[in-house]
Design a protein around this motif. Structure first.
Motif, short mmCIF file in Angstrom:
data_model
loop_
_atom_site.label_atom_id
_atom_site.label_comp_id
_atom_site.label_asym_id
_atom_site.label_seq_id
_atom_site.Cartn_x
_atom_site.Cartn_y
_atom_site.Cartn_z
N ALA A 43 -34.90 -7.14 -21.65
CA ALA A 43 -35.40 -8.20 -20.78
C ALA A 43 -36.20 -9.20 -21.60
O ALA A 43 -36.79 -8.85 -22.64
CB ALA A 43 -36.28 -7.60 -19.68
N ARG A 44 -36.23 -10.44 -21.14
CA ARG A 44 -37.06 -11.47 -21.76
C ARG A 44 -38.40 -11.51 -21.03
O ARG A 44 -38.44 -11.81 -19.83
CB ARG A 44 -36.36 -12.83 -21.69
CG ARG A 44 -37.17 -13.97 -22.31
CD ARG A 44 -36.37 -15.25 -22.31
NE ARG A 44 -36.13 -15.75 -20.97
CZ ARG A 44 -35.34 -16.78 -20.68
NH1 ARG A 44 -34.67 -17.39 -21.65
NH2 ARG A 44 -35.18 -17.18 -19.42
N GLU B 26 -30.93 -18.82 -14.69
CA GLU B 26 -30.26 -18.42 -15.92
C GLU B 26 -30.25 -16.90 -16.06
O GLU B 26 -29.25 -16.28 -16.41
CB GLU B 26 -30.96 -19.04 -17.13
CG GLU B 26 -30.38 -18.62 -18.46
CD GLU B 26 -31.21 -19.10 -19.64
OE1 GLU B 26 -30.90 -18.72 -20.79
OE2 GLU B 26 -32.18 -19.85 -19.41
N ARG B 27 -31.40 -16.30 -15.77
CA ARG B 27 -31.51 -14.85 -15.71
C ARG B 27 -31.92 -14.53 -14.27
O ARG B 27 -33.10 -14.69 -13.92
CB ARG B 27 -32.53 -14.34 -16.73
CG ARG B 27 -32.06 -14.53 -18.17
CD ARG B 27 -33.19 -14.23 -19.15
NE ARG B 27 -32.71 -14.38 -20.52
CZ ARG B 27 -32.44 -13.37 -21.35
NH1 ARG B 27 -32.62 -12.12 -20.94
NH2 ARG B 27 -32.01 -13.59 -22.56
N PRO B 28 -30.98 -14.10 -13.44
CA PRO B 28 -31.20 -14.12 -11.98
C PRO B 28 -32.02 -12.99 -11.39
O PRO B 28 -32.22 -12.94 -10.18
CB PRO B 28 -29.77 -14.08 -11.43
CG PRO B 28 -28.98 -13.37 -12.48
CD PRO B 28 -29.60 -13.75 -13.79
N SER B 29 -32.51 -12.06 -12.22
CA SER B 29 -33.34 -10.97 -11.69
C SER B 29 -34.48 -10.72 -12.66
O SER B 29 -34.34 -10.93 -13.88
CB SER B 29 -32.54 -9.68 -11.51
OG SER B 29 -31.44 -9.88 -10.65
N GLU C 137 -37.29 -10.83 -17.37
CA GLU C 137 -36.04 -11.35 -16.81
C GLU C 137 -34.83 -10.69 -17.46
O GLU C 137 -34.81 -10.46 -18.67
CB GLU C 137 -35.97 -12.86 -17.03
CG GLU C 137 -37.11 -13.63 -16.40
CD GLU C 137 -37.07 -15.10 -16.74
OE1 GLU C 137 -37.56 -15.91 -15.93
OE2 GLU C 137 -36.54 -15.45 -17.82
N VAL C 138 -33.82 -10.40 -16.63
CA VAL C 138 -32.57 -9.83 -17.12
C VAL C 138 -31.39 -10.67 -16.64
O VAL C 138 -31.44 -11.29 -15.57
CB VAL C 138 -32.39 -8.37 -16.68
CG1 VAL C 138 -33.40 -7.47 -17.39
CG2 VAL C 138 -32.53 -8.21 -15.18
N ASN C 139 -30.34 -10.65 -17.43
CA ASN C 139 -29.17 -11.47 -17.15
C ASN C 139 -28.17 -10.71 -16.29
O ASN C 139 -27.02 -10.48 -16.69
CB ASN C 139 -28.53 -11.94 -18.45
CG ASN C 139 -27.43 -12.96 -18.21
OD1 ASN C 139 -27.43 -13.65 -17.19
ND2 ASN C 139 -26.49 -13.06 -19.14
N THR C 140 -28.61 -10.30 -15.12
CA THR C 140 -27.72 -9.63 -14.17
C THR C 140 -28.34 -9.70 -12.79
O THR C 140 -29.57 -9.73 -12.66
CB THR C 140 -27.49 -8.15 -14.57
OG1 THR C 140 -26.56 -7.54 -13.66
CG2 THR C 140 -28.78 -7.36 -14.54
#
Length: 529
Positions: A26-27, A494-497, A514-517
């Motif tokens: 995650a960011r 961009e990172r929806p969750s 933030e995660v990309n899913t």
């Protein structure tokens, strides 16, 4: 004031996702507290259709376990489907095999007509789809729903380990997904039991902490339903209250018709939802039982007007009274009727119209007097100075309760409540944290001072959070010294969750990971330090 959601991004939290092969990084934006290290575990539906067949109800999607790991300022996210019998068979046969809460299973179309005919009469096949919560019991973790099946999982790898049938250990046909835990590790839960000649009971189950030479042991006591046994109705169970010395069970007007439940499975297309009945004349009853020694207090007959309840906030004893704080829905109309996915995934104006027909939510405080024998009829028995809740003895021996409303807003629910559990469970307290539902759509996190009724809110445009879990700061002395953890979905980003970390005092944001899913809706969970 209503917040509008015309873009209908909330639809994304009710869509099927794939599990992950490995954790993804995650960011992190902001600063995570240095002491915050552990795993947030969450349960919810992740598969909303199979073989072209949709699951109809919010509580039908197949169980998906989620995990955010926090370590040394870094965060990863992982998820896997629980390998329940229901899930494995559905994936193997590519169809709905076992009837869920609001979705009926039909016989295999590949079988001949005689095989399909006899399938209808082979008895009840209860789902083990454990999508509601994940609970620690001793050193183990179990994914649970409200049937008699729980599933042991590995909290690190998220692997499914073992299916457990509670009927083999205790006399219950189902239990709540919200057990209580004492400081010594003893776990308590409540379930209903269908006995001989359709007799009914609510059984409280005690699981002592594990000993070196001892496995799970359970002891049971049995209070009989006082208001509905003559028509073979058993109250819907979702949660219960526990003080230091008492259990509190709220018997709501939504009942399971046991005869219908046992017979309806031979009828094509029948679901659990078809077995519920409700009417205003049943009202709502409060039952008390003592913990040690375990005893049902049958002489205490507390009742009030009809409401639905799914979640207790807290219960505690004070000056000879039991104070019970609840998330309620006015009236006898079953709220689950409004949680079909067709309602929740509609366009915003349609969602609002459906919600306007549903019961109105309120946070309420009820007060139950324990000394009632020498009081005059009709007089308010509640002498606590800090509440307007009342209790009055009637000529038929029942005590009529009227609540104090702690929170209310038009179609604005305070639900999925949390408290500082380790400090305040069963104790007088000040703060509750909840998920704000706007016409059933989760769009805010709310902190409520149950003494002053002051509220704090976190909200962001087109963001859909989940139940906030409270994690106390190590060695904290103040009740709200800690953080709230919530999984938030922001479709279109961009990172929806992201995992949201809030300061529990003022509900200000400390960090997000933030995660990309997309992460679908989650119901309940736990934090594993």
């Amino acid at each position: 004031m209503f917040v509008e959601h015309p873009a209908a991004g909330y639809k994304k939290i009710f869509e099927t996702v794939e599990e992950l092969n490995e954790p993804i990084p995650a960011r992190v934006i902001g600063v995570l507290p240095s002491w915050l290290g552990g795993s947030l575990l969450r349960m919810g539906p992740g598969l909303f259709e199979v073989g072209g067949e949709p699951f109809n109800h919010l509580f039908d999607g197949q169980a998906l376990i989620h995990k955010f790991d926090l370590k040394n300022g870094q965060v990863t996210y992982y998820r896997k489907f629980i390998r329940t019998d229901t899930y494995v068979r559905a994936m193997t046969e590519n169809r709905v095999v076992i009837t869920e809460f609001g979705t009926a299973a039909y016989p295999d179309p590949c079988k001949n007509i005689f095989s399909r005919f006899f399938t209808y009469f082979k008895g009840i096949e209860v789902t083990d789809n454990c999508l509601v919560n994940i609970c620690p019991i001793g050193e183990d973790f179990y994914a649970v729903t409200e049937t008699n099946y729980i599933t042991k999982v590995d909290p690190d790898s998220l692997e499914t380990l073992k299916k457990v049938d509670l009927c083999k250990y205790v006399s219950v046909n189902g239990v709540t997904a919200h057990p209580h835990t004492d400081a010594d590790g003893t776990v308590y839960n409540i379930g209903n039991c269908f006995g001989k000649n359709f007799s009914l009971a609510y059984n409280i189950v005690k699981i002592p902490p594990p000993q070196e030479d001892e496995k799970v042991v359970a002891s049971v006591f049995v209070p009989q339903p006082s208001t509905c046994s003559h028509v073979r109705l058993c109250s819907s169970l979702c949660s219960f209250g526990m003080t230091d010395n008492h259990f509190v069970f709220v018997e709501q007007p939504v009942k399971i018709n046991v005869l219908k439940y046992l017979s309806a499975w031979s009828v094509r297309g029948t679901t659990y939802m078809d077995c519920f009945e409700s009417n205003d004349s049943m009202g709502t009853w409060f039952h008390l039982a003592t913990k040690d020694p375990a005893d049902y207090l049958s002489s205490y007959k507390f009742r009030t007007s009809a409401f639905n309840i799914f979640h207790h906030i807290n219960a505690y004893e004070d000056q000879g009274f039991i104070v019970v704080d609840l998330c309620t829905w006015k009236g006898h109309d079953f709220v689950y009727d409004y949680l079909y996915l067709a309602n929740l995934k509609g366009e915003w104006e349609e969602v609002k119209k459906a919600a306007m027909r549903a019961p109105q939510p309120e946070v309420r405080r009820y007060v139950l007097p324990l000394d009632i024998h020498r009081e005059e009829q009709g007089r308010n028995l509640v002498s606590l100075s800090y509440t307007t809740a009342t209790a009055a003895l009637r000529s038929d021996g029942t005590i009529w309760l009227e609540p104090e409303v702690l929170f209310s807003g038009p179609r604005q629910a305070f639900e999925f409540p949390q408290i500082n559990y380790s400090l305040c469970r069963g104790k007088k307290y000040s703060f509750a944290y909840g998920l704000g539902l706007n016409h059933f759509i989760p769009d805010r996190i709310v902190k409520l001072n149950v003494q002053t009724k002051e509220t704090w809110v976190w909200q962001e445009d087109e963001c859909y959070p989940s139940e906030p879990l409270f994690v106390p700061t190590p060695a904290a002395t103040e009740e709200d010294d800690g953080v709230l953890l919530s999984i938030v979905v922001k479709p279109g980003a961009e990172r929806p969750s992201f995992l949201l970390v809030l300061d529990a005092v003022k509900l200000t944001e400390l960090a997000r990971a933030e995660v990309n899913t997309i992460i679908p809706v989650t119901l309940h969970g736990t934090y594993k330090p």
